[in-house]
Design an enzyme around this catalytic site. Structure first.
Site, PDB file in Angstrom:
ATOM      1  N   LYS A 170       0.850  -1.193   0.000  1.00 56.97           N
ATOM      2  CA  LYS A 170       0.000   0.000   0.000  1.00 56.97           C
ATOM      3  C   LYS A 170       0.888   1.246   0.000  1.00 56.97           C
ATOM      4  O   LYS A 170       1.436   1.649   1.026  1.00 56.97           O
ATOM      5  CB  LYS A 170      -0.904   0.057   1.234  1.00 56.97           C
ATOM      6  CG  LYS A 170      -1.954   1.154   1.096  1.00 56.97           C
ATOM      7  CD  LYS A 170      -2.371   1.776   2.395  1.00 56.97           C
ATOM      8  CE  LYS A 170      -1.510   2.915   2.849  1.00 56.97           C
ATOM      9  NZ  LYS A 170      -1.562   4.123   2.005  1.00 56.97           N
ATOM     10  N   GLY A 221       7.467   5.495   7.675  1.00 58.45           N
ATOM     11  CA  GLY A 221       6.619   6.677   7.772  1.00 58.45           C
ATOM     12  C   GLY A 221       6.828   7.363   9.102  1.00 58.45           C
ATOM     13  O   GLY A 221       7.892   7.233   9.710  1.00 58.45           O
ATOM     14  N   THR A 225       2.182   7.263  13.279  1.00 54.54           N
ATOM     15  CA  THR A 225       1.554   6.159  12.524  1.00 54.54           C
ATOM     16  C   THR A 225       2.199   4.833  12.928  1.00 54.54           C
ATOM     17  O   THR A 225       1.504   3.819  13.079  1.00 54.54           O
ATOM     18  CB  THR A 225       1.682   6.392  11.001  1.00 54.54           C
ATOM     19  OG1 THR A 225       1.169   7.678  10.689  1.00 54.54           O
ATOM     20  CG2 THR A 225       0.917   5.353  10.212  1.00 54.54           C
ATOM     21  N   GLU A 243      10.421   1.801  10.335  1.00 53.97           N
ATOM     22  CA  GLU A 243      11.400   2.845  10.000  1.00 53.97           C
ATOM     23  C   GLU A 243      10.671   4.172  10.115  1.00 53.97           C
ATOM     24  O   GLU A 243       9.904   4.540   9.227  1.00 53.97           O
ATOM     25  CB  GLU A 243      11.909   2.657   8.569  1.00 53.97           C
ATOM     26  CG  GLU A 243      12.640   1.356   8.307  1.00 53.97           C
ATOM     27  CD  GLU A 243      14.037   1.320   8.916  1.00 53.97           C
ATOM     28  OE1 GLU A 243      14.448   2.296   9.574  1.00 53.97           O
ATOM     29  OE2 GLU A 243      14.715   0.293   8.745  1.00 53.97           O
ATOM     30  N   CYS A 277      14.249  10.844   5.460  1.00 53.15           N
ATOM     31  CA  CYS A 277      14.138  10.462   6.873  1.00 53.15           C
ATOM     32  C   CYS A 277      15.425  10.759   7.616  1.00 53.15           C
ATOM     33  O   CYS A 277      15.428  11.347   8.680  1.00 53.15           O
ATOM     34  CB  CYS A 277      13.746   9.001   6.988  1.00 53.15           C
ATOM     35  SG  CYS A 277      14.792   7.915   6.034  1.00 53.15           S
ATOM     36  N   GLU A 374      10.653  17.497  13.947  1.00 56.14           N
ATOM     37  CA  GLU A 374      11.192  17.138  12.631  1.00 56.14           C
ATOM     38  C   GLU A 374      10.552  18.038  11.573  1.00 56.14           C
ATOM     39  O   GLU A 374       9.343  17.999  11.387  1.00 56.14           O
ATOM     40  CB  GLU A 374      10.871  15.671  12.317  1.00 56.14           C
ATOM     41  CG  GLU A 374      11.430  15.221  10.995  1.00 56.14           C
ATOM     42  CD  GLU A 374      10.939  13.836  10.580  1.00 56.14           C
ATOM     43  OE1 GLU A 374       9.804  13.478  10.905  1.00 56.14           O
ATOM     44  OE2 GLU A 374      11.702  13.133   9.909  1.00 56.14           O
TER      45      GLU A 374
HETATM   46  P1  NAD Z   1       2.808   8.799   7.354  1.00 51.70           P
HETATM   47  O1  NAD Z   1       3.072   8.038   8.598  1.00 51.70           O
HETATM   48  O2  NAD Z   1       1.783   9.861   7.402  1.00 51.70           O
HETATM   49  O3  NAD Z   1       2.345   7.821   6.182  1.00 51.70           O
HETATM   50  C1  NAD Z   1       3.113   6.719   5.762  1.00 51.70           C
HETATM   51  C2  NAD Z   1       2.186   5.654   5.189  1.00 51.70           C
HETATM   52  O4  NAD Z   1       1.349   5.139   6.233  1.00 51.70           O
HETATM   53  C3  NAD Z   1       1.250   6.147   4.106  1.00 51.70           C
HETATM   54  O5  NAD Z   1       1.154   5.139   3.111  1.00 51.70           O
HETATM   55  C4  NAD Z   1      -0.065   6.296   4.840  1.00 51.70           C
HETATM   56  O6  NAD Z   1      -1.174   6.188   4.002  1.00 51.70           O
HETATM   57  C5  NAD Z   1       0.004   5.120   5.801  1.00 51.70           C
HETATM   58  N1  NAD Z   1      -0.866   5.226   6.981  1.00 51.70           N
HETATM   59  C6  NAD Z   1      -1.350   6.348   7.573  1.00 51.70           C
HETATM   60  N2  NAD Z   1      -2.081   6.015   8.670  1.00 51.70           N
HETATM   61  C7  NAD Z   1      -2.053   4.662   8.773  1.00 51.70           C
HETATM   62  C8  NAD Z   1      -2.603   3.720   9.704  1.00 51.70           C
HETATM   63  N3  NAD Z   1      -3.322   4.114  10.741  1.00 51.70           N
HETATM   64  N4  NAD Z   1      -2.354   2.408   9.505  1.00 51.70           N
HETATM   65  C9  NAD Z   1      -1.594   1.994   8.483  1.00 51.70           C
HETATM   66  N5  NAD Z   1      -1.062   2.829   7.561  1.00 51.70           N
HETATM   67  C10 NAD Z   1      -1.272   4.156   7.706  1.00 51.70           C
HETATM   68  O7  NAD Z   1       4.223   9.362   6.882  1.00 51.70           O
HETATM   69  P2  NAD Z   1       4.529  10.293   5.629  1.00 51.70           P
HETATM   70  O8  NAD Z   1       4.005  11.666   5.972  1.00 51.70           O
HETATM   71  O9  NAD Z   1       4.091   9.649   4.371  1.00 51.70           O
HETATM   72  O10 NAD Z   1       6.132  10.305   5.628  1.00 51.70           O
HETATM   73  C11 NAD Z   1       6.877  11.224   6.363  1.00 51.70           C
HETATM   74  C12 NAD Z   1       7.443  10.588   7.619  1.00 51.70           C
HETATM   75  O11 NAD Z   1       8.092   9.364   7.309  1.00 51.70           O
HETATM   76  C13 NAD Z   1       8.514  11.435   8.275  1.00 51.70           C
HETATM   77  O12 NAD Z   1       8.338  11.441   9.676  1.00 51.70           O
HETATM   78  C14 NAD Z   1       9.816  10.714   7.934  1.00 51.70           C
HETATM   79  O13 NAD Z   1      10.864  10.952   8.808  1.00 51.70           O
HETATM   80  C15 NAD Z   1       9.369   9.310   7.912  1.00 51.70           C
HETATM   81  N6  NAD Z   1      10.276   8.492   7.091  1.00 51.70           N
HETATM   82  C16 NAD Z   1      11.107   7.593   7.706  1.00 51.70           C
HETATM   83  C17 NAD Z   1      11.992   6.837   6.966  1.00 51.70           C
HETATM   84  C18 NAD Z   1      12.923   5.845   7.618  1.00 51.70           C
HETATM   85  O14 NAD Z   1      13.525   5.059   6.912  1.00 51.70           O
HETATM   86  N7  NAD Z   1      13.067   5.845   8.913  1.00 51.70           N
HETATM   87  C19 NAD Z   1      12.011   6.985   5.577  1.00 51.70           C
HETATM   88  C20 NAD Z   1      11.150   7.897   4.974  1.00 51.70           C
HETATM   89  C21 NAD Z   1      10.280   8.634   5.755  1.00 51.70           C
END
Ligand code: NAD
Length: 470
Positions: A170, A221, A225, A243, A277, A374
């Site tokens: 997804k 993400g 979340t 992650e 990230c 962040e």
């Molecule tokens: P997000 O958590 O809003 O969304 C990530 C994914 O999770 C999306 O596909 C979203 O639709 C899904 N999602 C949202 N709510 C959910 C739920 N309740 N259950 C299951 N899935 C759900 O993050 P974002 O805004 O897309 O990305 C930015 C964040 O991601 C930043 O905090 C960044 O630091 C982090 N990030 C971390 C890494 C890493 O490797 N550690 C890499 C990239 C981004």
């Protein structure tokens, strides 16, 4: 003409049961294309298909799995141009960066293909032999964000397939098309049901994390979340790789050669418009070099060519979405109101698109939101320090711990300081560099589990000890 995109369930391309939703190009605010909106019933069908396909896919030989991944890598390469163009349109990054993302996807797929899944012999004596085997888990659910959408999908999907698992993916609703294309490509090389993809938001992510037939969730993400997912995954004790967000500190040791490091600092802080990230997100600079380094960073920032990533010569694209754009703007405005100096940038560009130029914010304090939170965008706070121990303590005074860095011409000294940072990866004279053979993951609230290397691969397996009495 807009391209048509479909879900893929059990090898079939299908339209979304809840219609479509629009995906916006952040450079123009125009619609890129319509994305299928899956129903929860379709998600359940995808999971059932993956579970059924697992029955035979798990027995695929290592040689066949390796060859399959190499064939997938060939196909990604053959479709590189389209993939890069789609990434620019939906994600916003400049073309050279989108091409690098596709190149990375190919490299990671090939590296993962060639990894071995070991059988360890723990004892081989006259009367006994004990072996440690690694078996696939079953259906793996992959949930990905919008910043490096293709690369991160590859990071999730390839090790899952390599170890004999099946996948339901997804992608983020902000940037789904590159991953829908990837799923099409993979489906040309694997049996029906091995690789499924569902797009849509309401009930899809949560439907995956709570589903009893999914054995593992790999999630990249935000930390909130990730916490929700962890609670939801308890239903059937899913394995998790989380992650999550970071707020990486970089410390510049006194007497650094600023000419040698300024470009590297800028590039690793503003990589992908800061939406990375493990980008450098808080820069700690010794009093003695503070003004000089700020000056150099401002010069590099002002030399960027901000614009639509499809245009020649553009080095800096828009922020990916409106919410993130508003957040970055709010953090910079807040710092300014509290007395910080915005040395360059600091205001959105006029006109269409979520353009915010690279922004250097000086004379900030650790309490300001731009340091404490962040920013995940193109604004770097530069923080003054006078004592290295104090800088380390301030760098570590943070609930997250993804990456960190120490910069100095004295690499032995920098290494000592780097090992004191509370983070999953500590770089010396670098930051944000991830490699297929170096395990990567966070500590504290940046999550747990690692990706990459054999350690990352084995997270897609369950150990089975075989105890033979001869
Ligand atoms: P997000 O958590 O809003 O969304 C990530 C994914 O999770 C999306 O596909 C979203 O639709 C899904 N999602 C949202 N709510 C959910 C739920 N309740 N259950 C299951 N899935 C759900 O993050 P974002 O805004 O897309 O990305 C930015 C964040 O991601 C930043 O905090 C960044 O630091 C982090 N990030 C971390 C890494 C890493 O490797 N550690 C890499 C990239 C981004």
């Amino acid at each position: 003409m807009q391209r048509e995109y479909n879900l893929i369930i059990n090898g079939e391309k299908v339209a979304g049961g809840r219609g479509t939703f629009d995906v916006i190009n952040p450079a123009t605010e125009e619609v890129v294309a319509a994305c299928p909106y899956a129903s929860v019933d379709q998600l359940n069908s995808a999971i059932d298909a993956a579970e059924e396909a697992f029955k035979s896919w798990q027995h695929t030989s290592d040689d066949e799995l390796k060859a399959t991944l190499h064939r997938i890598a060939d196909r990604i390469e053959a479709n590189a141009e389209e993939l890069a163009s789609v990434i620019v349109q939906e994600q916003g990054k400049p073309m050279f960066l989108a091409q690098a993302e596709v190149g990375g996807a190919v490299a990671w797929t090939r590296y993962t293909a060639d990894l071995e899944i070991p059988v360890e012999v723990l004892e081989d004596s006259e009367n006994k032999r004990i072996e440690l085997h690694r078996k696939p888990l079953g259906v793996v659910g992959s949930i990905t964000p919008w910043n490096w959408p293709l690369m991160i999908a590859v990071w999730h999907i390839m090790p899952a397939l390599r170890t004999g698992n099946t996948v339901v993916s997804k992608p983020s609703g902000m940037t789904p098309f590159n991953t829908l294309l990837l799923a099409e490509i993979i489906n040309e090389e694997v049996p029906a049901g091995v690789m499924n993809i569902v797009t849509g938001e309401s009930g899809i992510g949560s439907g995956m994390t709570s589903h009893d037939k999914i054995r593992k969730i790999v999630f990249t993400g935000s930390t909130p979340t990730g916490q929700t997912i962890m609670r939801s995954a308890a239903s059937n004790l899913k394995r998790l790789t989380l992650e999550l967000g970071g707020n990486d500190a970089g410390i510049i040791l006194p007497d650094s050669d600023l000419d040698a490091i300024a470009e590297g600092i800028f590039q690793t802080a503003f990589l992908n418009m800061g939406q990375t990230c493990a980008a450098l997100k808080r820069l700690y600079v010794h009093d003695s070099q503070y003004d000089a380094l700020c000056e150099k960073l401002v010069a590099i920032a002002n030399a960027q060519n901000v614009g639509n990533g499809l245009e020649e010569g553009v080095t800096f694209g828009p922020i990916q979405n409106k919410d993130q754009f508003e957040l970055v703007k709010a953090l910079v405005d807040d710092a300014r109101e509290q007395g910080a100096d915005v040395l360059c940038g600091g205001e959105p560009l006029e006109g269409k698109g979520y353009f915010y130029p690279p922004t250097i914010v000086a004379n900030v304090t650790d309490e300001m939101r731009i340091v404490a939170e962040e920013q995940f965008g193109p604004a770097l706070p530069v923080i003054r320090y006078s004592d290295v121990d104090e800088a380390v303590a301030r760098a570590n005074a943070c609930e997250v711990g993804l990456g960190g860095s120490v910069w100095s011409a004295d690499t032995a000294e920098a290494q000592k300081v780097a090992l004191r940072l509370e983070c999953g990866t500590a770089w010396v004279n670098g930051h944000a560099e991830v490699l297929p053979h170096a395990p990567f993951g966070g500590c504290k609230m940046s999550g747990f589990g690692v990706e990459f290397g054999q350690e990352g691969l084995l997270e897609y397996t369950v150990p089975q000890t075989l105890n033979i009495n001869k």
